[in-house]
Scaffold this motif. Structure first.
Motif, PDB file in Angstrom:
ATOM      1  N   SER A 105       0.831  -1.214   0.000  1.00 34.18           N
ATOM      2  CA  SER A 105       0.000   0.000   0.000  1.00 34.18           C
ATOM      3  C   SER A 105       0.860   1.257   0.000  1.00 34.18           C
ATOM      4  O   SER A 105       0.594   2.207  -0.749  1.00 34.18           O
ATOM      5  CB  SER A 105      -0.922   0.024   1.218  1.00 34.18           C
ATOM      6  OG  SER A 105      -1.846  -1.031   1.149  1.00 34.18           O
ATOM      7  N   LEU A 106       1.883   1.270   0.827  1.00 34.31           N
ATOM      8  CA  LEU A 106       2.758   2.432   0.911  1.00 34.31           C
ATOM      9  C   LEU A 106       3.513   2.646  -0.402  1.00 34.31           C
ATOM     10  O   LEU A 106       3.644   3.785  -0.874  1.00 34.31           O
ATOM     11  CB  LEU A 106       3.741   2.280   2.077  1.00 34.31           C
ATOM     12  CG  LEU A 106       4.671   3.459   2.344  1.00 34.31           C
ATOM     13  CD1 LEU A 106       3.892   4.743   2.583  1.00 34.31           C
ATOM     14  CD2 LEU A 106       5.571   3.153   3.525  1.00 34.31           C
ATOM     15  N   ALA A 107       3.979   1.569  -1.014  1.00 33.56           N
ATOM     16  CA  ALA A 107       4.674   1.678  -2.298  1.00 33.56           C
ATOM     17  C   ALA A 107       3.734   2.241  -3.358  1.00 33.56           C
ATOM     18  O   ALA A 107       4.134   3.071  -4.186  1.00 33.56           O
ATOM     19  CB  ALA A 107       5.221   0.317  -2.724  1.00 33.56           C
ATOM     20  N   GLY A 108       2.454   1.823  -3.319  1.00 32.05           N
ATOM     21  CA  GLY A 108       1.471   2.363  -4.255  1.00 32.05           C
ATOM     22  C   GLY A 108       1.233   3.843  -4.044  1.00 32.05           C
ATOM     23  O   GLY A 108       1.138   4.620  -5.004  1.00 32.05           O
ATOM     24  N   LEU A 109       1.133   4.255  -2.786  1.00 30.10           N
ATOM     25  CA  LEU A 109       0.960   5.677  -2.471  1.00 30.10           C
ATOM     26  C   LEU A 109       2.160   6.490  -2.938  1.00 30.10           C
ATOM     27  O   LEU A 109       2.009   7.580  -3.497  1.00 30.10           O
ATOM     28  CB  LEU A 109       0.753   5.875  -0.967  1.00 30.10           C
ATOM     29  CG  LEU A 109      -0.567   5.402  -0.398  1.00 30.10           C
ATOM     30  CD1 LEU A 109      -0.537   5.452   1.125  1.00 30.10           C
ATOM     31  CD2 LEU A 109      -1.721   6.217  -0.950  1.00 30.10           C
ATOM     32  N   LEU A 110       3.348   5.961  -2.713  1.00 30.38           N
ATOM     33  CA  LEU A 110       4.555   6.661  -3.117  1.00 30.38           C
ATOM     34  C   LEU A 110       4.619   6.775  -4.639  1.00 30.38           C
ATOM     35  O   LEU A 110       4.944   7.840  -5.185  1.00 30.38           O
ATOM     36  CB  LEU A 110       5.800   5.932  -2.582  1.00 30.38           C
ATOM     37  CG  LEU A 110       7.146   6.581  -2.910  1.00 30.38           C
ATOM     38  CD1 LEU A 110       7.220   7.991  -2.332  1.00 30.38           C
ATOM     39  CD2 LEU A 110       8.272   5.722  -2.353  1.00 30.38           C
ATOM     40  N   ALA A 111       4.293   5.703  -5.330  1.00 31.42           N
ATOM     41  CA  ALA A 111       4.311   5.737  -6.789  1.00 31.42           C
ATOM     42  C   ALA A 111       3.305   6.750  -7.310  1.00 31.42           C
ATOM     43  O   ALA A 111       3.605   7.508  -8.263  1.00 31.42           O
ATOM     44  CB  ALA A 111       4.001   4.343  -7.358  1.00 31.42           C
ATOM     45  N   ALA A 112       2.114   6.796  -6.716  1.00 39.54           N
ATOM     46  CA  ALA A 112       1.104   7.766  -7.156  1.00 39.54           C
ATOM     47  C   ALA A 112       1.554   9.193  -6.863  1.00 39.54           C
ATOM     48  O   ALA A 112       1.336  10.098  -7.663  1.00 39.54           O
ATOM     49  CB  ALA A 112      -0.220   7.471  -6.446  1.00 39.54           C
ATOM     50  N   THR A 113       2.207   9.385  -5.721  1.00 37.81           N
ATOM     51  CA  THR A 113       2.695  10.723  -5.339  1.00 37.81           C
ATOM     52  C   THR A 113       3.798  11.177  -6.273  1.00 37.81           C
ATOM     53  O   THR A 113       3.796  12.315  -6.734  1.00 37.81           O
ATOM     54  CB  THR A 113       3.211  10.715  -3.889  1.00 37.81           C
ATOM     55  OG1 THR A 113       2.142  10.317  -3.022  1.00 37.81           O
ATOM     56  CG2 THR A 113       3.727  12.072  -3.470  1.00 37.81           C
TER      57      THR A 113
END
Length: 118
Positions: A105-113
């Protein structure tokens, strides 16, 4: 054996030895002067405690399984310990799965950011 001797023999601090005793993991008897004395097998008990702690077992579980340990290195147990070890392993597996999910989840948030910033 005095507490300082046990600390030197095992490489475990006096403070931790006192903690093990408070938790019911290690036994001593007191002299009239109040000084602790440990049995000759205390270094072996401390080594067993350290192995079990390194495996991630909490002291409350170690207190229950310690009497079932066979061998000085705490690598063999009586069958009575299997349930405790299985429960702990299952708990670790669940925590690992939770952490892997959180990482995804955190990796997804970082990628989106990072994608939004570009």
């Amino acid at each position: 054996m005095k507490i300082g001797e046990l600390a030197l023999t095992t490489g475990v601090s006096v403070r931790l030895l006192r903690y093990y005793e408070e938790q019911g993991l290690l036994a001593s008897h007191r002299l009239p002067s109040g000084h602790r004395r440990y049995a000759a097998d205390a270094p072996e008990t401390v080594r067993r405690i350290r192995v079990l702690l390194a495996a991630g077992l909490p002291t409350r579980v170690i207190r229950d399984v310690l009497p079932c340990v066979r061998g000085a290195e705490a690598t063999a147990f009586d069958p009575c310990v299997a349930t405790y070890l299985r429960e702990h392993l299952d708990g670790l597996d669940a925590r690992i799965a939770d952490l892997q999910g959180a990482r995804t989840s955190l990796a997804g948030l970082l990628a989106a950011t990072e994608g939004a910033a570009a």
